[in-house]
Design a protein around this motif. Structure first.
Motif, PDB file in Angstrom:
ATOM      1  N   PRO A   1       0.799  -1.223   0.000  1.00  0.00           N
ATOM      2  CA  PRO A   1       0.000   0.000   0.000  1.00  0.00           C
ATOM      3  C   PRO A   1       0.830   1.270   0.000  1.00  0.00           C
ATOM      4  CG  PRO A   1      -0.050  -1.042   2.163  1.00  0.00           C
ATOM      5  CD  PRO A   1       0.607  -2.012   1.238  1.00  0.00           C
ATOM      6  N   ASP A   2       2.115   1.170   0.406  1.00  0.00           N
ATOM      7  CA  ASP A   2       2.969   2.356   0.397  1.00  0.00           C
ATOM      8  C   ASP A   2       3.638   2.572  -0.957  1.00  0.00           C
ATOM      9  OD1 ASP A   2       4.676   0.191   0.438  1.00  0.00           O
ATOM     10  OD2 ASP A   2       5.934   0.943   2.075  1.00  0.00           O
ATOM     11  N   GLY A   3       3.433   1.635  -1.891  1.00  0.00           N
ATOM     12  CA  GLY A   3       4.047   1.771  -3.205  1.00  0.00           C
ATOM     13  C   GLY A   3       5.400   1.103  -3.324  1.00  0.00           C
ATOM     14  N   GLU A   4       5.691   0.154  -2.448  1.00  0.00           N
ATOM     15  CA  GLU A   4       6.970  -0.559  -2.500  1.00  0.00           C
ATOM     16  C   GLU A   4       6.754  -2.056  -2.584  1.00  0.00           C
ATOM     17  OE1 GLU A   4       9.840  -0.868  -3.098  1.00  0.00           O
ATOM     18  OE2 GLU A   4      11.152   0.711  -2.387  1.00  0.00           O
ATOM     19  N   TRP A   5       7.767  -2.749  -3.105  1.00  0.00           N
ATOM     20  CA  TRP A   5       7.804  -4.202  -3.046  1.00  0.00           C
ATOM     21  C   TRP A   5       8.383  -4.641  -1.706  1.00  0.00           C
ATOM     22  CZ3 TRP A   5      10.703  -5.226  -8.306  1.00  0.00           C
ATOM     23  CH2 TRP A   5       9.823  -5.014  -9.368  1.00  0.00           C
ATOM     24  N   ALA A   6       8.090  -5.858  -1.337  1.00  0.00           N
ATOM     25  CA  ALA A   6       8.731  -6.461  -0.162  1.00  0.00           C
ATOM     26  C   ALA A   6      10.215  -6.662  -0.461  1.00  0.00           C
ATOM     27  CB  ALA A   6       8.079  -7.798   0.164  1.00  0.00           C
ATOM     28  N   PRO A   7      11.075  -6.582   0.560  1.00  0.00           N
ATOM     29  CA  PRO A   7      12.519  -6.795   0.327  1.00  0.00           C
ATOM     30  C   PRO A   7      12.817  -8.124  -0.345  1.00  0.00           C
ATOM     31  CG  PRO A   7      12.127  -5.949   2.549  1.00  0.00           C
ATOM     32  CD  PRO A   7      10.783  -6.252   1.965  1.00  0.00           C
ATOM     33  N   GLU A   8      12.020  -9.162  -0.047  1.00  0.00           N
ATOM     34  CA  GLU A   8      12.247 -10.474  -0.659  1.00  0.00           C
ATOM     35  C   GLU A   8      12.139 -10.422  -2.179  1.00  0.00           C
ATOM     36  OE1 GLU A   8      10.254 -11.359   3.386  1.00  0.00           O
ATOM     37  OE2 GLU A   8      10.215  -9.809   1.822  1.00  0.00           O
ATOM     38  N   ALA A   9      11.251  -9.567  -2.683  1.00  0.00           N
ATOM     39  CA  ALA A   9      11.091  -9.478  -4.136  1.00  0.00           C
ATOM     40  C   ALA A   9      12.363  -8.946  -4.790  1.00  0.00           C
ATOM     41  CB  ALA A   9       9.898  -8.583  -4.475  1.00  0.00           C
ATOM     42  N   TYR A  10      12.920  -7.894  -4.222  1.00  0.00           N
ATOM     43  CA  TYR A  10      14.180  -7.357  -4.767  1.00  0.00           C
ATOM     44  C   TYR A  10      15.299  -8.390  -4.665  1.00  0.00           C
ATOM     45  CZ  TYR A  10      12.132  -2.656  -4.845  1.00  0.00           C
ATOM     46  OH  TYR A  10      11.352  -1.554  -5.109  1.00  0.00           O
ATOM     47  N   GLN A  11      15.340  -9.099  -3.549  1.00  0.00           N
ATOM     48  CA  GLN A  11      16.393 -10.105  -3.366  1.00  0.00           C
ATOM     49  C   GLN A  11      16.280 -11.206  -4.414  1.00  0.00           C
ATOM     50  OE1 GLN A  11      15.984 -12.795  -0.059  1.00  0.00           O
ATOM     51  NE2 GLN A  11      18.186 -12.803   0.335  1.00  0.00           N
ATOM     52  N   ARG A  12      15.056 -11.714  -4.630  1.00  0.00           N
ATOM     53  CA  ARG A  12      14.869 -12.779  -5.616  1.00  0.00           C
ATOM     54  C   ARG A  12      15.286 -12.300  -7.006  1.00  0.00           C
ATOM     55  NH1 ARG A  12      13.911 -14.297  -1.029  1.00  0.00           N
ATOM     56  NH2 ARG A  12      12.350 -15.866  -0.441  1.00  0.00           N
ATOM     57  N   LEU A  13      14.887 -11.101  -7.371  1.00  0.00           N
ATOM     58  CA  LEU A  13      15.233 -10.592  -8.698  1.00  0.00           C
ATOM     59  C   LEU A  13      16.738 -10.412  -8.853  1.00  0.00           C
ATOM     60  CD1 LEU A  13      12.410  -8.008  -9.485  1.00  0.00           C
ATOM     61  CD2 LEU A  13      12.572 -10.411 -10.154  1.00  0.00           C
ATOM     62  N   GLU A  14      17.399  -9.950  -7.824  1.00  0.00           N
ATOM     63  CA  GLU A  14      18.853  -9.784  -7.894  1.00  0.00           C
ATOM     64  C   GLU A  14      19.547 -11.126  -8.109  1.00  0.00           C
ATOM     65  OE1 GLU A  14      22.555  -8.083  -5.144  1.00  0.00           O
ATOM     66  OE2 GLU A  14      20.474  -7.775  -4.513  1.00  0.00           O
ATOM     67  N   GLU A  15      19.093 -12.153  -7.395  1.00  0.00           N
ATOM     68  CA  GLU A  15      19.706 -13.478  -7.525  1.00  0.00           C
ATOM     69  C   GLU A  15      19.401 -14.098  -8.884  1.00  0.00           C
ATOM     70  OE1 GLU A  15      19.542 -14.430  -2.712  1.00  0.00           O
ATOM     71  OE2 GLU A  15      18.061 -15.337  -4.064  1.00  0.00           O
ATOM     72  N   ILE A  16      18.181 -13.909  -9.367  1.00  0.00           N
ATOM     73  CA  ILE A  16      17.854 -14.392 -10.710  1.00  0.00           C
ATOM     74  C   ILE A  16      18.722 -13.689 -11.742  1.00  0.00           C
ATOM     75  CG2 ILE A  16      16.055 -14.458 -12.480  1.00  0.00           C
ATOM     76  CD1 ILE A  16      14.013 -14.716 -10.172  1.00  0.00           C
ATOM     77  N   GLY A  17      18.915 -12.385 -11.575  1.00  0.00           N
ATOM     78  CA  GLY A  17      19.723 -11.621 -12.509  1.00  0.00           C
ATOM     79  C   GLY A  17      21.157 -12.115 -12.592  1.00  0.00           C
ATOM     80  N   ARG A  18      21.728 -12.480 -11.451  1.00  0.00           N
ATOM     81  CA  ARG A  18      23.108 -12.994 -11.474  1.00  0.00           C
ATOM     82  C   ARG A  18      23.191 -14.285 -12.289  1.00  0.00           C
ATOM     83  NH1 ARG A  18      23.441 -11.146  -5.907  1.00  0.00           N
ATOM     84  NH2 ARG A  18      23.025 -13.258  -5.113  1.00  0.00           N
ATOM     85  N   TRP A  19      22.184 -15.144 -12.161  1.00  0.00           N
ATOM     86  CA  TRP A  19      22.170 -16.381 -12.935  1.00  0.00           C
ATOM     87  C   TRP A  19      21.962 -16.078 -14.425  1.00  0.00           C
ATOM     88  CZ3 TRP A  19      19.071 -19.170 -16.228  1.00  0.00           C
ATOM     89  CH2 TRP A  19      19.411 -20.510 -16.423  1.00  0.00           C
ATOM     90  N   MET A  20      21.069 -15.161 -14.718  1.00  0.00           N
ATOM     91  CA  MET A  20      20.777 -14.824 -16.118  1.00  0.00           C
ATOM     92  C   MET A  20      21.960 -14.157 -16.801  1.00  0.00           C
ATOM     93  SD  MET A  20      17.684 -15.825 -17.017  1.00  0.00           S
ATOM     94  CE  MET A  20      16.802 -14.740 -18.133  1.00  0.00           C
ATOM     95  N   ASP A  21      22.737 -13.372 -16.064  1.00  0.00           N
ATOM     96  CA  ASP A  21      23.918 -12.739 -16.656  1.00  0.00           C
ATOM     97  C   ASP A  21      24.866 -13.784 -17.231  1.00  0.00           C
ATOM     98  OD1 ASP A  21      23.059 -10.200 -16.056  1.00  0.00           O
ATOM     99  OD2 ASP A  21      24.259 -10.010 -14.228  1.00  0.00           O
ATOM    100  N   VAL A  22      24.931 -14.931 -16.588  1.00  0.00           N
ATOM    101  CA  VAL A  22      25.820 -16.008 -17.025  1.00  0.00           C
ATOM    102  C   VAL A  22      25.155 -16.917 -18.050  1.00  0.00           C
ATOM    103  CG1 VAL A  22      27.067 -18.077 -16.245  1.00  0.00           C
ATOM    104  CG2 VAL A  22      27.097 -15.984 -14.850  1.00  0.00           C
ATOM    105  N   ASN A  23      23.873 -17.199 -17.857  1.00  0.00           N
ATOM    106  CA  ASN A  23      23.229 -18.282 -18.595  1.00  0.00           C
ATOM    107  C   ASN A  23      22.102 -17.852 -19.530  1.00  0.00           C
ATOM    108  OD1 ASN A  23      24.586 -20.651 -17.155  1.00  0.00           O
ATOM    109  ND2 ASN A  23      23.705 -19.529 -15.415  1.00  0.00           N
ATOM    110  N   GLY A  24      21.836 -16.554 -19.620  1.00  0.00           N
ATOM    111  CA  GLY A  24      20.710 -16.084 -20.417  1.00  0.00           C
ATOM    112  C   GLY A  24      20.774 -16.493 -21.874  1.00  0.00           C
ATOM    113  N   GLU A  25      21.969 -16.764 -22.379  1.00  0.00           N
ATOM    114  CA  GLU A  25      22.114 -17.193 -23.778  1.00  0.00           C
ATOM    115  C   GLU A  25      21.295 -18.449 -24.058  1.00  0.00           C
ATOM    116  OE1 GLU A  25      25.616 -19.363 -26.262  1.00  0.00           O
ATOM    117  OE2 GLU A  25      26.242 -17.585 -25.128  1.00  0.00           O
TER     118      GLU A  25
END
Length: 476
Positions: free
Chosen positions: A355-379
């Motif tokens: 309701p304050d216009g923010e995501w839960a911290p867990e959402a940012y954490q999950r996306l950051e970890e997914i991004g690290r994997w995708m940087d290597v394996n997105g091909e």
């Protein structure tokens, strides 16, 4: 429609209720588009593979399921909670007053777009309006909107939330999708306040009051026209509420109803493509040419599907914000993405802002970890197609750029001593491991099969990654 344009889908999606075949069917027919611009857009979309869905509205203040608690059906997802739950009409009045206290002052779409882009997401679908009728855009056709006079956020420079979100994500090079609900439970020409609603359907007789239904059709077309005129390039019109469709009136043995609610989808699709040439129209769960891709919900089909499709799934347990929601791990989400791509689909992952216009911290954490994997394996994900055997012995398979990608999913407690990869003819090359300089040992003695011994080094990598991607080059 000619048989060559129709493909049967059997995907085992659960019904929303036992007797009401309104939201999803098990037997689905897909109609291939004929418009060349739509075909081009569809091919572009299929290469994106990973997108973000967001359900958000004033209901986030209560931490309840979006819209459904004001639907007077005796279903689990329609359950009412809290101090007003004892009386439906009192509850609905309180629910519809939520905009008067909705003030998401931490709204920062640039932060969301940055996090999504770093995670490797390539497109967005945002709920501009859910079934409760509250508009998260500056519509001129109702005051029940984020920029309405009763909403405190209306004086904020960022009040037009849909515009801010679309602009922020478009600036990151991402595709833009507008979720829009065909039913509108706040509109008096859908739920007439003179009659109490009895279920999710229109609450008056269309035959007895045809002028009301015509006004509703005009209202719906008018709001869609606003979204496709005033908000820049839109790539996807994602229409929800599959019970609003042309059909025969039907009452099932358990009392559930299908009601003919012909909203004239051909006219809506034609208008959409006049305003946004080539736009994908996704009339969810309604067979016909206006469902350019299919959307299995909260599940991954068990087999390869020979048409465009997208799994929409929550990162937490709920589509909308719930305090303390349980979020899937990044490892689970990565493996879901791999399985979906290996079956030919896209993954649309939902996050519900608070309701304050923010995501839960867990959402940012999950996306950051997914991004690290995708940087290597997105091909091995982007623009890749399925390839036999699709999924076998812990591997899922994709192909693209002249390579086969054998993706080993490390979601097992006991690792084998040997990994077995099956390859089609023409891919004899030694495997390389994405993101690693480790020289992978391989046994090619059996045609069409590669055995990879699990050395201590490889076992260590398996334990530290949700999925390892082995790349095999084809003949040059």
């Amino acid at each position: 429609m000619a048989k060559s344009h129709r493909y049967t889908l059997i995907i085992g999606i659960l019904f929303l209720s036992a007797g009401l075949r309104a939201q999803h069917h098990e037997d689905r027919v897909y109609f291939r588009p004929e418009d060349s611009l739509v075909k081009e857009k569809l091919a572009w979309w299929q290469d994106l593979k990973f997108g973000l869905l967001m359900h958000w509205g004033p209901y986030s203040q209560w931490g309840v399921v979006e819209s459904w608690s004001i639907c007077p059906e005796d279903e689990e997802w329609c359950a009412r909670k809290g101090p007003f739950a004892h009386d439906y009409f009192e509850y609905r009045r309180a629910y519809e007053s939520l905009p008067s206290t909705f003030n998401p002052v931490r709204f920062n779409p640039q932060r969301w777009a940055e996090a999504a882009a770093k995670a490797g997401m390539k497109y967005l679908v945002f709920t501009t309006k859910h079934h409760d009728g509250f508009c998260m855009f500056d519509t001129r056709l109702t005051d029940y909107r984020i920029t309405g006079p009763d909403c405190p956020f209306s004086t904020n420079p960022a009040a037009n939330i849909t515009r801010g979100i679309f602009d922020a994500f478009r600036n990151k090079g991402m595709g833009i999708g507008a979720y829009f609900s065909k039913p509108d439970w706040h509109c008096p020409d859908y739920w007439d306040p003179y009659f109490p609603p009895v279920d999710r359907n229109v609450n008056f007789s269309r035959e007895k009051y045809p002028e009301k239904w015509e006004r509703y059709k005009d209202f719906t077309r008018g709001q869609i026209r606003e979204l496709l005129t005033d908000y820049g390039r839109v790539d996807i019109l994602w229409l929800d509420g599959g019970w609003v469709k042309k059909c025969a009136d039907t009452v099932f043995p358990d009392g559930k109803r299908l009601v003919n609610q012909d909203i004239d989808m051909p006219a809506i699709a034609a208008m959409a493509r006049e305003l946004q040439p080539g736009i994908l129209v996704v009339d969810r769960a309604v067979e016909g040419p206006d469902q350019n891709y299919l959307t299995p919900e909260q599940r991954v089909p068990e087999q390869l599907l020979d048409f465009p499709w997208e799994t929409c799934m929550t990162m937490g347990n709920s589509w909308s914000y719930v305090p303390g929601d349980h979020y899937k791990s990044s490892a689970e989400l990565i493996r879901l993405l791999c399985r979906i791509v290996a079956r030919g689909g896209n993954f649309l992952l939902n996050i519900g802002p608070g309701p304050d216009g923010e995501w839960a911290p867990e959402a940012y954490q999950r996306l950051e970890e997914i991004g690290r994997w995708m940087d290597v394996n997105g091909e091995g994900i982007y623009a890749c197609k399925p390839v036999a055997p699709y999924e076998k012995d812990g591997f899922v398979y994709t192909q693209g750029n002249g390579f086969i990608y054998a993706i080993y999913l490390t979601d097992r407690d006991v690792l084998p001593e040997m990994l077995k990869v099956e390859l089609p003819d023409g891919y004899p090359g030694k495997p390389s491991l994405m993101g690693s300089s480790l020289k992978v040992k391989a046994d090619f003695s059996k045609k069409g099969e590669v055995l990879i011994p699990l050395t201590p080094e490889l076992k260590g990598l398996l334990k530290s990654s949700p999925a390892l991607v082995f790349r095999f080059a084809g003949k040059r």
